[in-house]
Design an enzyme around this catalytic site. Structure first.
Site, PDB file in Angstrom:
ATOM      1  N   ASP A 143      85.161  50.093  72.902  1.00  0.00           N
ATOM      2  CA  ASP A 143      86.390  50.240  73.788  1.00  0.00           C
ATOM      3  C   ASP A 143      87.739  49.797  73.042  1.00  0.00           C
ATOM      4  O   ASP A 143      87.669  48.591  72.721  1.00  0.00           O
ATOM      5  CB  ASP A 143      86.203  49.061  74.984  1.00  0.00           C
ATOM      6  CG  ASP A 143      87.382  48.856  75.774  1.00  0.00           C
ATOM      7  OD1 ASP A 143      88.403  49.580  75.518  1.00  0.00           O
ATOM      8  OD2 ASP A 143      87.149  48.168  76.676  1.00  0.00           O
ATOM      9  N   THR A 198      92.109  52.779  77.132  1.00  0.00           N
ATOM     10  CA  THR A 198      93.201  53.230  78.164  1.00  0.00           C
ATOM     11  C   THR A 198      94.137  53.800  77.566  1.00  0.00           C
ATOM     12  O   THR A 198      94.213  53.910  76.058  1.00  0.00           O
ATOM     13  CB  THR A 198      93.763  51.718  78.794  1.00  0.00           C
ATOM     14  OG1 THR A 198      94.161  50.918  77.722  1.00  0.00           O
ATOM     15  CG2 THR A 198      92.813  51.158  79.672  1.00  0.00           C
TER      16      THR A 198
END
Ligand code: DSN
Length: 432
Positions: free
Chosen positions: A199, A226
């Site tokens: 991540d 993100t």
């Protein structure tokens, strides 16, 4: 004549104007925040927000997809190209659903996932006991090692992996200021047959801008990020993977080759309904920007600026977690350095127009609401155009204010902050 927001809802209009002023007049140092581009804001505010597009390009459950298919295909192709992935899903609404979709695609309830301990820099969605995912799966947490300068303890990671045989070994953090040794994680994941997942939400833009290493270069299976942090796009997410072309209409067995199909199905229909097509358009725009030389220069400068700030802190004897930084962020132990907790430090810095966030430090004896430190970073300041000399000044102001505590010259420092941020006002318009 078109109704304006100001006429229709002056309360909301004023709040937006207030936030614009706050972002313009202050210095934004929260490492997960950034200034997105005006073109991304244009895409976000477009008519694409009107459209339902459940499904994937060419395979939707609603009519009228001529333009949405074009938008999503561009976003997918740009993400694949930029990150060297075989497949990209661009529909997850933000960081939490992004990681949830991966866990739910690969694991059954009760299965084991290994991630970083929250107080050592892991994220809430990496299995914090208060999160739903923390309750649904058996999260095993590895830590950093204070005897190794705060680096990840790979001896412990391997030991835990051999003991618990996780389905996923997750690397990636929200508050860890060092580089990630993907190769070591990959080796351990291979030893226990786990999926290697990174991540990289915080450093997605730094990887896209070729300033930091890409986990796919070390053979990772899944990479999530993100899109609103160092990537400077709208609030959204990418799930990137290795594997064969996705066919989300087919039931497939679980293999690494089938990851694209399995991950797509997990996002839709598994976890979400209609994708936010205006956001996906904004992601496509940000990805186009991220493939330019300008963006690569930006990514490099983010790191140069962080090192410059860390050097100022080191010279002043500030206690930083791991003693410095290799990425865009610095974590300061404010209890050890200034005898004040992170909440007090955050509040004091707010008063001079410098925005940081309170942060837990490894094995923090204090609770998250009043933790022992603060976290700060350079992505937003760098987007505005500040260089190393500027951020050295800012680091000096932070140290002055926190050292002086209640005796700090709030008005004086606030004036200097305002002058510096106003001198980079143009950066907000031209660079985003
Ligand atoms: N809340 C973000 C951060 O500040 O790091 C991560 O989701």
């Amino acid at each position: 004549m078109k109704n304006s927001l100001k006429q229709t809802d002056s309360e909301i209009w004023e709040a937006i104007k207030g936030e614009e002023k706050r972002e313009r007049d202050g210095l934004e140092l929260i490492p997960s925040e950034n200034y997105t581009y005006p073109e991304v804001l244009e895409a976000l505010g477009s008519v694409l927000t009107n459209k339902y597009a459940e499904g994937y390009p060419g395979k939707r459950y609603y009519g009228g997809q001529e333009f949405t298919d074009k938008v999503e295909t561009l976003a997918i192709e740009r993400a694949k190209e930029l990150f060297g992935a075989d497949h990209a899903n661009v529909q997850a609404l933000s960081g939490s659903p992004m990681n949830q979709a991966v866990y739910l695609a690969i694991c059954q309830p009760g299965d084991t996932i290994m991630g970083m301990d929250l107080s050592h820099g892991g994220h809430l969605t990496h299995g914090a006991p208060v999160s739903h995912m923390g309750k649904l799966f058996n999260f095993v947490r590895y830590k950093t090692n204070p005897d190794a300068g705060g680096a990840i303890d790979f001896g412990e990671v391997r030991k835990l992996a051999l003991k618990h045989r996780p389905k996923i070994i997750l690397c990636g953090y929200t508050s860890y200021p060092r580089t990630y040794d993907y190769a070591q994680f990959r080796k351990i994941a291979d030893e226990v047959g786990a999926i290697a997942m990174a991540d990289v939400s915080h450093i997605g833009g730094l990887i896209a801008g070729k300033a930091m290493r890409n986990p796919f270069d070390d053979g990772f299976d899944v990479v999530t990020t993100t899109t609103h942090k160092t990537l400077r796009g709208p609030r959204g997410a990418l799930i990137l993977s290795r594997g064969k072309v996705s066919n989300p209409m087919k039931q497939v067995e679980f293999t690494k080759e089938n990851l694209p199909t399995i991950l797509d199905k997990s996002v839709f229909p598994g976890l979400q309904g209609g994708p936010h097509m205006n956001t996906i358009a904004g992601i496509a725009v940000a990805l186009k920007k991220a493939s330019t030389d300008d963006f690569r220069a930006y990514a490099k400068q983010v790191l140069v600026n962080a090192k410059a700030m860390a050097q100022v802190f080191a010279d002043k004897g500030v206690d930083m977690v791991t003693g410095g930084t290799d990425n865009h962020m610095i974590v300061v132990n404010t209890i050890n350095t200034y005898s004040m907790d992170g909440k007090e430090a955050e509040t004091l810095l707010d008063k001079v127009g410098i925005t940081v966030n309170r942060q837990v430090v490894p094995d923090d004896p204090n609770p998250p609401f009043r933790p022992s430190g603060i976290r700060l970073g350079t992505p937003a300041m760098t987007a505005r155009g500040l260089g190393a000399d500027d951020v050295r000044l800012v680091a000096g102001w932070i140290d002055d204010v926190l050292r002086a505590g209640t005796g700090a010259d709030i008005e004086g420092v606030r004036g200097q902050v305002l002058e510096l941020s106003r001198s980079y006002e143009a950066g907000l318009k031209s660079r985003g």
